[in-house]
Design a protein around this motif. Structure first.
Motif, PDB file in Angstrom:
ATOM      1  N   MET B   1      38.847   8.647  19.356  1.00  0.00           N
ATOM      2  CA  MET B   1      39.940   9.192  20.163  1.00  0.00           C
ATOM      3  C   MET B   1      40.266   8.244  21.314  1.00  0.00           C
ATOM      4  O   MET B   1      39.394   7.595  21.845  1.00  0.00           O
ATOM      5  CB  MET B   1      39.518  10.546  20.759  1.00  0.00           C
ATOM      6  N   ALA B   2      41.543   8.202  21.662  1.00  0.00           N
ATOM      7  CA  ALA B   2      41.942   7.319  22.756  1.00  0.00           C
ATOM      8  C   ALA B   2      42.666   8.123  23.839  1.00  0.00           C
ATOM      9  O   ALA B   2      43.312   9.128  23.547  1.00  0.00           O
ATOM     10  CB  ALA B   2      42.843   6.220  22.227  1.00  0.00           C
ATOM     11  N   TYR B   3      42.475   7.675  25.080  1.00  0.00           N
ATOM     12  CA  TYR B   3      43.021   8.411  26.215  1.00  0.00           C
ATOM     13  C   TYR B   3      43.541   7.452  27.277  1.00  0.00           C
ATOM     14  O   TYR B   3      43.066   6.328  27.402  1.00  0.00           O
ATOM     15  CB  TYR B   3      41.948   9.271  26.885  1.00  0.00           C
ATOM     16  N   LYS B   4      44.500   7.955  28.062  1.00  0.00           N
ATOM     17  CA  LYS B   4      44.899   7.233  29.266  1.00  0.00           C
ATOM     18  C   LYS B   4      44.492   8.121  30.436  1.00  0.00           C
ATOM     19  O   LYS B   4      44.949   9.261  30.538  1.00  0.00           O
ATOM     20  CB  LYS B   4      46.417   7.030  29.249  1.00  0.00           C
ATOM     21  N   ILE B   5      43.602   7.600  31.263  1.00  0.00           N
ATOM     22  CA  ILE B   5      43.096   8.453  32.344  1.00  0.00           C
ATOM     23  C   ILE B   5      43.121   7.698  33.667  1.00  0.00           C
ATOM     24  O   ILE B   5      43.103   6.476  33.683  1.00  0.00           O
ATOM     25  CB  ILE B   5      41.649   8.924  32.057  1.00  0.00           C
ATOM     26  N   ILE B   6      43.135   8.429  34.763  1.00  0.00           N
ATOM     27  CA  ILE B   6      43.150   7.722  36.040  1.00  0.00           C
ATOM     28  C   ILE B   6      41.737   7.233  36.364  1.00  0.00           C
ATOM     29  O   ILE B   6      40.740   7.791  35.910  1.00  0.00           O
ATOM     30  CB  ILE B   6      43.723   8.586  37.199  1.00  0.00           C
ATOM     31  N   ARG B   7      41.694   6.155  37.145  1.00  0.00           N
ATOM     32  CA  ARG B   7      40.428   5.471  37.418  1.00  0.00           C
ATOM     33  C   ARG B   7      39.346   6.413  37.943  1.00  0.00           C
ATOM     34  O   ARG B   7      38.181   6.305  37.553  1.00  0.00           O
ATOM     35  CB  ARG B   7      40.647   4.361  38.458  1.00  0.00           C
ATOM     36  N   ARG B   9      38.889   9.457  37.395  1.00  0.00           N
ATOM     37  CA  ARG B   9      38.338  10.267  36.312  1.00  0.00           C
ATOM     38  C   ARG B   9      37.347   9.429  35.479  1.00  0.00           C
ATOM     39  O   ARG B   9      36.304   9.901  35.040  1.00  0.00           O
ATOM     40  CB  ARG B   9      39.479  10.810  35.437  1.00  0.00           C
ATOM     41  N   PHE B  10      37.694   8.146  35.300  1.00  0.00           N
ATOM     42  CA  PHE B  10      36.795   7.279  34.530  1.00  0.00           C
ATOM     43  C   PHE B  10      35.465   7.103  35.267  1.00  0.00           C
ATOM     44  O   PHE B  10      34.400   7.131  34.661  1.00  0.00           O
ATOM     45  CB  PHE B  10      37.448   5.916  34.256  1.00  0.00           C
ATOM     46  N   ASP B  11      35.556   6.962  36.601  1.00  0.00           N
ATOM     47  CA  ASP B  11      34.318   6.824  37.375  1.00  0.00           C
ATOM     48  C   ASP B  11      33.473   8.102  37.297  1.00  0.00           C
ATOM     49  O   ASP B  11      32.247   8.041  37.227  1.00  0.00           O
ATOM     50  CB  ASP B  11      34.626   6.460  38.831  1.00  0.00           C
ATOM     51  N   GLN B  12      34.149   9.248  37.293  1.00  0.00           N
ATOM     52  CA  GLN B  12      33.406  10.510  37.119  1.00  0.00           C
ATOM     53  C   GLN B  12      32.695  10.511  35.762  1.00  0.00           C
ATOM     54  O   GLN B  12      31.551  10.939  35.632  1.00  0.00           O
ATOM     55  CB  GLN B  12      34.358  11.707  37.173  1.00  0.00           C
ATOM     56  N   TYR B  13      33.425  10.005  34.779  1.00  0.00           N
ATOM     57  CA  TYR B  13      32.861   9.920  33.428  1.00  0.00           C
ATOM     58  C   TYR B  13      31.607   9.052  33.423  1.00  0.00           C
ATOM     59  O   TYR B  13      30.568   9.401  32.855  1.00  0.00           O
ATOM     60  CB  TYR B  13      33.940   9.357  32.486  1.00  0.00           C
ATOM     61  N   LEU B  14      31.696   7.899  34.119  1.00  0.00           N
ATOM     62  CA  LEU B  14      30.530   7.021  34.187  1.00  0.00           C
ATOM     63  C   LEU B  14      29.352   7.740  34.852  1.00  0.00           C
ATOM     64  O   LEU B  14      28.199   7.610  34.427  1.00  0.00           O
ATOM     65  CB  LEU B  14      30.859   5.731  34.951  1.00  0.00           C
ATOM     66  N   GLN B  15      29.657   8.513  35.895  1.00  0.00           N
ATOM     67  CA  GLN B  15      28.588   9.268  36.567  1.00  0.00           C
ATOM     68  C   GLN B  15      27.933  10.250  35.600  1.00  0.00           C
ATOM     69  O   GLN B  15      26.715  10.408  35.584  1.00  0.00           O
ATOM     70  CB  GLN B  15      29.139  10.022  37.783  1.00  0.00           C
ATOM     71  N   GLN B  16      28.783  10.884  34.798  1.00  0.00           N
ATOM     72  CA  GLN B  16      28.257  11.827  33.803  1.00  0.00           C
ATOM     73  C   GLN B  16      27.360  11.090  32.798  1.00  0.00           C
ATOM     74  O   GLN B  16      26.278  11.554  32.463  1.00  0.00           O
ATOM     75  CB  GLN B  16      29.441  12.413  33.026  1.00  0.00           C
ATOM     76  N   LEU B  17      27.870   9.919  32.351  1.00  0.00           N
ATOM     77  CA  LEU B  17      27.105   9.124  31.377  1.00  0.00           C
ATOM     78  C   LEU B  17      25.749   8.721  31.934  1.00  0.00           C
ATOM     79  O   LEU B  17      24.762   8.637  31.207  1.00  0.00           O
ATOM     80  CB  LEU B  17      27.852   7.834  31.036  1.00  0.00           C
ATOM     81  N   LYS B  18      25.723   8.479  33.242  1.00  0.00           N
ATOM     82  CA  LYS B  18      24.498   7.961  33.857  1.00  0.00           C
ATOM     83  C   LYS B  18      23.292   8.895  33.728  1.00  0.00           C
ATOM     84  O   LYS B  18      22.166   8.465  33.914  1.00  0.00           O
ATOM     85  CB  LYS B  18      24.748   7.611  35.333  1.00  0.00           C
ATOM     86  N   ASP B 175      31.906  10.656  23.729  1.00  0.00           N
ATOM     87  CA  ASP B 175      33.242  11.215  23.937  1.00  0.00           C
ATOM     88  C   ASP B 175      33.182  12.562  24.628  1.00  0.00           C
ATOM     89  O   ASP B 175      32.973  13.581  23.989  1.00  0.00           O
ATOM     90  CB  ASP B 175      33.945  11.343  22.576  1.00  0.00           C
ATOM     91  N   PHE B 176      33.334  12.549  25.963  1.00  0.00           N
ATOM     92  CA  PHE B 176      33.572  13.845  26.587  1.00  0.00           C
ATOM     93  C   PHE B 176      34.739  13.787  27.553  1.00  0.00           C
ATOM     94  O   PHE B 176      34.682  14.228  28.677  1.00  0.00           O
ATOM     95  CB  PHE B 176      32.328  14.524  27.177  1.00  0.00           C
TER      96      PHE B 176
END
Ligand SMILES: Cc1cc2nc3c(=O)[nH]c(=O)nc-3n(C[C@H](O)[C@H](O)[C@H](O)COP(=O)(O)OP(=O)(O)OC[C@H]3O[C@@H](n4cnc5c(N)ncnc54)[C@H](O)[C@@H]3O)c2cc1C
Ligand code: SF4
Ligand code: SF4
Ligand code: FES
Lengths: 264, 331
Positions: B1-7, B9-18, B175-176
C-alpha cells in the motif's frame, strides 16, 4: 544454531619435544578426523592458530606446533594436564582410500611433514594396503628434524629418504642437499599410476612438483597441501582465498590439476 | 500500500516502529569527515526523518550495522564462554538499491559459503529494508553498469517531498498507516555520470598484465577502499583481556583489508602479495571475476564509495573500464 566460533576444551595428555622450537602436543579428542585436516587451536587472551593434525588415535590427536609467535609461544609454555581450546577439524584432508593399492610417494619439506605424518603412519601400519610407500623428508639441518623416533619405525616398513641441506654428522642417517635431487632415483614400477603427495613451503612445493612431473608423474596423481594465512577456518574471514577458492573449505589438500590454477 | 502523509505523521510512525525496531539511516556527522571542515555521512540510529541524509551518498555503508567494525564473538573467563546478548528488536535500515544488492553479497559469504555465521544470521534475520531512492545517482556511482540500480526486495519505501512523505509499504508487518491509498512507482536511476565497460571474458591471464604495476607506484595501502566497500567482508580475530581482571577477556573480530600489509603474512616471513599492484589485482579480480565464478554475479555493486574514499585518487571504475576496453581492443 551451533556457533562455529566457540571452541571446546581439550586436555594435553603428552608432549614430545622434537627440536628447540617444535613440540608435539597430544590432545584428548574423540571424533572423526582425517590426515591433512586442521584445528583452530587457541588460548583465551592470546588468540587462535590453525594447526594440522599430525597423529590420529582413538581418543587423541597429535598437534605438532612450531613456536613462532604469540599463540604458539604460549602453547609451548603449557604442561601435561593443562587445557587448550580447539575448534574443528576443518578442511578437506587427504582421502586415504584414494591411495590404497597404489605406489605412494610422500615428499615433505620441514614442518610440512606434520600434516602428512598421519598418512605415513596409516600406510606403514597397514603395509599391505599400498603397493609401495616412499617417504622423502627434507630439513635444513639435523637440528630441525622432526619425528626422529617415528623415522626409525617407518624405515622398517617403507623406503625413507631423509635429507638435510648441510650435512652435520649427528648420528642419524641422512643424505645431503634437497629432496629434489633424489626424486630421479625413485624406482617407480608404473609411474602412470603412482600417487604423489607434496607438502612444504611454497618454494619447495614448486620445485618438487616440477621434478615429479619431469619423472613422468601425472598431474592428476599429484597432491599438494597449501598453507595460507588463515583466521576463521570456515570460509568467512577471506585471508586464505586464492582465485574463487577458499583454502580452508576446499583445501588445504588439492589435486595438482586444481592447485596449478590458483594464483596468489 | 502507498500513502502520502505529512512529515509529522511519518515521525509518529517511526516512534511507533521504535517499540519493535531499531532504525538505522545515513546521518551527517558534522566535522567528522576525512579533512578538516568536512562532514562524514554514516549509519546511525535515528528517531525522525529529519535526521536522515537523503540527498548525499553515505561514506560508509549499512554494512556497519550487520557486520560491526569490531564485534565481540564471546566473553571468556578462565574456562567459560558466554556469547554477547542480542537485542530482541528488529532492524529497519534506510538503504539504496545498490546497498540492498550489497547485503545480498554479504549473505553469500556469511550464510552460504560453507558454514553459516551465527552472529551475522541473528542480525540479518531481523533486517527490514526501507528503500531510499536515487534520482540520478551521485559522483562516481556506476550502478547502472553493474545492474544494481533497481531492486525489488525492499519492505517499504520513503520519499520525503516538502511537507510530505510518500510511503509504500510492501511488508504488512510494517504497515500501520491509515488514510487514502495512492499509487507510487519507485524511481531508479537509469543513467550514471560514470559508465563502465565491464570486462566480460576476464581470466587469470590478466594477472600478468603490467597495468597492475601502476598501482604499486600510486597506492599507499591505506585500505580505505576496502573499509568503505559495502561488499568487502573480510575480518581478522583478536583476543583482548581486561586490565582490571586479567582472567577475563573477549574474542573479537575486526574488519580486515587485502590492500593493507599483513593480510597474507605467514610464519617465516612469507608474504603472498607484497606489492600494492598485486593487491589491487587481487581486489579487482575478486570484485568482478572470481566472485562471479563462485556465486553467479559480480561482487561489486557500483556504489563508487572506494573511488570517493581513495586519498590517491585511484579509481576502481576506471580500472574496470580499462580492462573492458582492453578486451574490446583485443577482438
Ligand atoms: C592449514 C594450516 C595448517 C597449519 N599447520 C601447522 C602445524 O601443524 N604446525 C605449526 O607449527 N604451524 C602450522 N600452521 C602455521 C600456524 O598456523 C602459524 O604458525 C600460527 O598461526 C602462528 O600463530 P602465532 O599466534 O603463534 O603467531 P603470530 O604472533 O600471530 O605471528 C607470527 C608469524 O606467523 C604468521 N601467522 C599468523 N597467523 C598465521 C596463520 N594463520 N597461518 C600462517 N601464518 C600465520 C604471522 O603473520 C607472523 O609472521 C598451519 C597453518 C595453516 C594455515
Ligand atoms: S568495489 Fe567500490 S564501487 Fe564496488 S561495491 Fe565496493 S566500494 Fe562500491
Ligand atoms: S584507498 Fe586508494 S590508496 Fe588506499 S588502499 Fe585503496 S586504492 Fe590504495
Ligand atoms: S580461513 Fe577464513 S576464509 Fe579461509
Amino acid at each position: 544454531m551451533s556457533n562455529i566460533y566457540l571452541p571446546f576444551t581439550s586436555r594435553i595428555i603428552k608432549i614430545i619435544q622434537h627440536t628447540d622450537i617444535d613440540y608435539t602436543f597430544f590432545m584428548e579428542y574423540r571424533g572423526a578426523v582425517k590426515p591433512g585436516q586442521f584445528f583452530e587451536v587457541s588460548i583465551p587472551k592470546y588468540g587462535e592458530a590453525p594447526i594440522s593434525v599430525s597423529d590420529i588415535g582413538d581418543n587423541y590427536v597429535g598437534l605438532t606446533i612450531r613456536r613462532v609467535g604469540v599463540v604458539t609461544n604460549t602453547i609451548h609454555e603449557m604442561k601435561v594436564g593443562d587445557s587448550l581450546f580447539l575448534r574443528g577439524p576443518y578442511g578437506n584432508g587427504f582421502d586415504v582410500e584414494l591411495y590404497k593399492g597404489k605406489e605412494i610417494v610422500i615428499a615433505a619439506g620441514g614442518t610440512g611433514l606434520a600434516p602428512v605424518k598421519a598418512i605415513i603412519d596409516y600406510f606403514t601400519e597397514h603395509c599391505g594396503e599400498a603397493k609401495s610407500l616412499t617417504v622423502m623428508a627434507g630439513f635444513k639441518s639435523s637440528k630441525d628434524i622432526l619425528f626422529r623416533d617415528d623415522f626409525k619405525k617407518w624405515e622398517q616398513a617403507c623406503d625413507v629418504t631423509l635429507t638435510i641441506e648441510r650435512v652435520d654428522d649427528d648420528g642419524i642417517p641422512c643424505r645431503s642437499g634437497l629432496i629434489t635431487r633424489y626424486i630421479p632415483d625413485i624406482p617407480f614400477k608404473n609411474v602412470d599410476e603412482a600417487q604423489v603427495i607434496v607438502v612444504g613451503p611454497p618454494i619447495m612445493i614448486k620445485f618438487t612438483v616440477a621434478e615429479f612431473l619431469k619423472q613422468g608423474v601425472r598431474e592428476e596423481n599429484l597432491w599438494v597441501s597449501y598453507e595460507r594465512k588463515m583466521c576463521c577456518g570456515v570460509g568467512k574471514c577471506g585471508h586464505c582465498k586464492m582465485d574463487d577458492t577458499y583454502i580452508c573449505l576446499e583445501g588445504p589438500v588439492f589435486n595438482y590439476t586444481k592447485a596449478k590454477t590458483l594464483i596468489d | 500500500m502507498a500513502y502520502k502523509i505529512i512529515r509529522e505523521r511519518f515521525d509518529q510512525y517511526l516512534q511507533q516502529l521504535k517499540k519493535d525496531y531499531r532504525l538505522f539511516a545515513p546521518v551527517v556527522l558534522n566535522g567528522k569527515g576525512t579533512f578538516t571542515d568536512t562532514d562524514s555521512i554514516r549509519y546511525q540510529e535515528i528517531n525522525s526523518i529529519g535526521e536522515i541524509c537523503f540527498d548525499k551518498k553515505s561514506n560508509f555503508s549499512a554494512k556497519e550495522v550487520l557486520l560491526p567494525i569490531t564485534q565481540t564473538l564471546f566473553y571468556f573467563t578462565e574456562d567459560n564462554w558466554s556469547e554477547p546478548k542480542v537485542d530482541d528488536k528488529k532492524l529497519l535500515l534506510f538503504v539504496r538499491s545498490c546497498d540492498i544488492h550489497a547485503i545480498r553479497r554479504l549473505d553469500d559469504i556469511y550464510l552460504r559459503n560453507g558454514f553459516k555465521d551465527p552472529y551475522y544470521k541473528v542480525l540479518r534475520e531481523k533486517v527490514r529494508f526501507c528503500l531510499m531512492e536515487c534520482e540520478q545517482g551521485f559522483e562516481n556511482c556506476f550502478c547502472v553498469s553493474m545492474k544494481t540500480n533497481t531492486v525489488e526486495e525492499y519492505d517499504m519505501l520513503a520519499r520525503p517531498q516538502g511537507k510530505f512523505v510518500y510511503v509504500t509499504v510492501k511488508n504488512s508487518e510494517l504497515d500501520f498507516f491509515d488514510g487514502k491509498a495512492i499509487e507510487i512507482e519507485p524511481k531508479f536511476p537509469q543513467k550514471n555520470m560514470t559508465e563502465v565497460k565491464l570486462p566480460r571474458r576476464l581470466n587469470q591471464d590478466i594477472a600478468g598484465s603490467p597495468m597492475w604495476q601502476e598501482y604499486s607506484a600510486r597506492c599507499i595501502g591505506c585500505g580505505r577502499c576496502n573499509f568503505v566497500c559495502p561488499t568487502c567482508s573480510c575480518f581478522s580475530m583478536q583476543d583482548i583481556f581486561y586490565k582490571d581482571n586479567a582472567n577475563a577477556g573477549e574474542r573479537r573480530r575486526v574488519w580486515a583489508s587485502c590492500m593493507v600489509d599483513g593480510f597474507t603474512d605467514m610464519a617465516g616471513g612469507h608474504q603472498f602479495r607484497k606489492s600494492q599492484g598485486d593487491r589491487m589485482r587481487f581486489r579487482v579480480m575478486h570484485k568482478v571475476y572470481d566472485y562471479k565464478k563462485r556465486f553467479g554475479y559480480h561482487m561489486c555493486v557500483g556504489c563508487g564509495r572506494c573511488d570517493d574514499a581513495c586519498p590517491e585518487y585511484i579509481s576502481f571504475s576506471n580500472c574496470l573500464d580499462k580492462l573492458g576496453k582492453a578486451e574490446e581492443a583485443d577482438q
